[in-house]
Every structure is written in structure tokens, then in C-alpha cells.
Write a protein that holds these residues in place. Structure first.
Motif, PDB file in Angstrom:
ATOM      1  N   UNK A  26     -14.427  -6.274  -4.245  1.00 27.60           N
ATOM      2  CA  UNK A  26     -15.838  -5.817  -4.456  1.00 27.60           C
ATOM      3  C   UNK A  26     -16.475  -4.406  -4.392  1.00 27.60           C
ATOM      4  N   UNK A  27     -16.831  -3.989  -3.022  1.00 24.35           N
ATOM      5  CA  UNK A  27     -17.196  -3.187  -2.001  1.00 24.35           C
ATOM      6  C   UNK A  27     -16.174  -1.988  -2.443  1.00 24.35           C
ATOM      7  N   UNK A  28     -14.662  -2.435  -2.809  1.00 23.75           N
ATOM      8  CA  UNK A  28     -13.718  -1.184  -2.498  1.00 23.75           C
ATOM      9  C   UNK A  28     -13.333  -0.852  -4.043  1.00 23.75           C
ATOM     10  N   UNK A  29     -13.925  -1.785  -5.003  1.00 26.46           N
ATOM     11  CA  UNK A  29     -13.867  -0.510  -6.009  1.00 26.46           C
ATOM     12  C   UNK A  29     -15.054  -0.357  -6.399  1.00 26.46           C
ATOM     13  N   UNK A  30     -16.134  -0.486  -5.549  1.00 25.65           N
ATOM     14  CA  UNK A  30     -17.248   0.477  -5.896  1.00 25.65           C
ATOM     15  C   UNK A  30     -17.442   2.101  -4.765  1.00 25.65           C
ATOM     16  N   UNK A  31     -16.520   1.638  -4.055  1.00 24.74           N
ATOM     17  CA  UNK A  31     -16.962   2.668  -3.378  1.00 24.74           C
ATOM     18  C   UNK A  31     -15.247   3.603  -3.269  1.00 24.74           C
ATOM     19  N   UNK A  32     -14.664   3.377  -3.960  1.00 24.99           N
ATOM     20  CA  UNK A  32     -13.687   3.927  -4.815  1.00 24.99           C
ATOM     21  C   UNK A  32     -13.068   4.564  -3.836  1.00 24.99           C
ATOM     22  N   UNK A  33     -12.670   3.069  -2.351  1.00 24.11           N
ATOM     23  CA  UNK A  33     -11.770   3.142  -1.244  1.00 24.11           C
ATOM     24  C   UNK A  33     -10.641   2.431  -1.718  1.00 24.11           C
ATOM     25  N   UNK A  34      -9.499   1.954  -1.157  1.00 21.40           N
ATOM     26  CA  UNK A  34      -8.595   0.610  -1.042  1.00 21.40           C
ATOM     27  C   UNK A  34      -8.798  -0.527  -0.508  1.00 21.40           C
ATOM     28  N   UNK A  35      -8.504  -1.244  -0.798  1.00 20.43           N
ATOM     29  CA  UNK A  35      -8.713  -2.415  -0.108  1.00 20.43           C
ATOM     30  C   UNK A  35      -8.030  -2.603   1.440  1.00 20.43           C
ATOM     31  N   UNK A  36      -7.369  -2.399   1.489  1.00 19.89           N
ATOM     32  CA  UNK A  36      -6.805  -2.611   2.312  1.00 19.89           C
ATOM     33  C   UNK A  36      -6.973  -1.458   3.537  1.00 19.89           C
ATOM     34  N   UNK A  37      -7.372  -0.549   3.728  1.00 19.57           N
ATOM     35  CA  UNK A  37      -8.158   1.004   4.106  1.00 19.57           C
ATOM     36  C   UNK A  37      -9.763   0.350   4.349  1.00 19.57           C
ATOM     37  N   UNK A  38     -10.131  -0.626   3.334  1.00 23.00           N
ATOM     38  CA  UNK A  38     -11.952  -1.145   3.689  1.00 23.00           C
ATOM     39  C   UNK A  38     -11.487  -1.978   4.098  1.00 23.00           C
ATOM     40  N   UNK A  39     -10.371  -2.292   4.910  1.00 23.94           N
ATOM     41  CA  UNK A  39     -10.325  -3.401   5.377  1.00 23.94           C
ATOM     42  C   UNK A  39     -10.208  -3.565   7.405  1.00 23.94           C
ATOM     43  N   UNK A  40      -8.887  -2.174   6.783  1.00 20.45           N
ATOM     44  CA  UNK A  40      -9.161  -1.392   8.472  1.00 20.45           C
ATOM     45  C   UNK A  40     -10.574  -1.352   9.296  1.00 20.45           C
ATOM     46  N   UNK A  41     -11.517  -0.613   8.605  1.00 23.39           N
ATOM     47  CA  UNK A  41     -12.636  -0.131   8.975  1.00 23.39           C
ATOM     48  C   UNK A  41     -13.628  -1.136   9.436  1.00 23.39           C
ATOM     49  N   UNK A  42     -13.604  -2.380   8.623  1.00 29.87           N
ATOM     50  CA  UNK A  42     -14.205  -3.599   8.557  1.00 29.87           C
ATOM     51  C   UNK A  42     -14.015  -3.895  10.104  1.00 29.87           C
TER      52      UNK A  42
END
Length: 148
Positions: A26-42
Motif C-alpha cells: 500500500x505504501x510503496x504504491x502511494x509513494x511510487x517506490x518499489x516494494x523491495x526498496x521500501x522494505x530495505x529502507x524500513x
């Protein structure tokens, strides 16, 4: 113990997302960032740019200034906690003694320490803020030591 900024930021982002009961997708779509990259950031594995942080914060409806203020409070709390080092704690345990642990003192701007014993790991730090709701229990661990 050294706290990496990317780990503290990632932990706060994950906390904000899970408090809202939202998924990485949900957040990756709203932020327009890949799910994998968002996971790595978290997980504190990637250092997000200011543009990416702003986009993630917007998707979370979390002001960037509030995120940074909370991260600063988390890091300040860790720097003000005086605890035994790991070798001292291990030596005490081997001798059958209780390792020394001290309570954190002082107040934090942007957050407050929850009453309780604080250890030498971010996992032992619990910080709560008015906006974030329930107490934060961080998941950041100490840097791994590499044998020479």
C-alpha cells in the motif's frame, strides 16, 4: 554503541506504517517506490534520499519534520543511557551475577522514555509520542563485529 541514522529512520517508518495497519505494498504504491526498496529502507539496509523520504512520509500522512524529530529523540535517548558494555555483561553472567542495568534519566524533546530498565541495545529502548500512539519498541540491533 553507534546508531545508524538509516536504521533509526527505517524503524520509525515501519512503526508509523504498522500503527496505521497498512501494508508495504500500500505504501510503496502511494509513494511510487518499489516494494523491495521500501522494505530495505524500513530495515535500515538502504539510505533513503530526502525526496524518497518526503514521498514515503506523504504516503503515511506523517510530516517529514515529525519523523526527523522523533528519530532525533530516539538517538538522543540512546546516547544519554549509561549501561554496561557487552563484555562486562557477559562476564557478570558467567560469574552468576546479574548484569548491571541502569534506568534512563531525563526527558526527551519530541518523545519521552517509558518507565523501565533500559539496556545497551535499541531493542531495549521504548519511546512514545502523542501522535504515534502506543509505545515504540525499536528493532534496531547493534552493529555486527567482524573478526580480523
Amino acid at each position: 554503541m553507534t546508531v545508524l541514522l538509516r536504521e533509526a529512520i527505517g524503524d520509525r517508518l515501519r512503526h508509523a506504517r504498522t500503527n496505521q495497519r497498512r501494508t508495504l505494498r500500500d505504501i510503496s504504491r502511494a509513494a511510487k517506490v518499489s516494494l523491495g526498496y521500501l522494505s530495505e529502507v524500513e530495515r535500515g539496509q538502504k539510505e533513503a534520499s530526502s525526496e524518497l523520504l518526503a514521498s514515503i512520509c506523504e504516503a503515511l500522512e506523517l510530516p517529514l519534520g515529525e519523523l526527523l524529530n522523533n528519530v532525533a529523540a530516539d538517538i538522543s535517548a540512546l546516547e544519554s543511557v549509561d549501561v554496561a558494555t557487552m563484555p562486562e555483561r557477559q562476564g557478570a553472567e558467567e560469574r552468576g551475577e546479574q548484569p548491571e542495568r541502569r534506568e534512563a534519566a531525563g526527558s526527551l524533546e519530541g518523545g519521552r522514555l517509558v518507565d523501565g530498565v533500559i539496556g545497551n541495545d535499541l531493542a531495549d529502548l521504548r519511546v512514545s509520542t502523542q501522535r504515534m500512539g502506543p509505545a515504540l519498541r525499536t528493532t534496531i540491533s547493534a552493529p555486527k563485529m567482524v573478526a580480523a
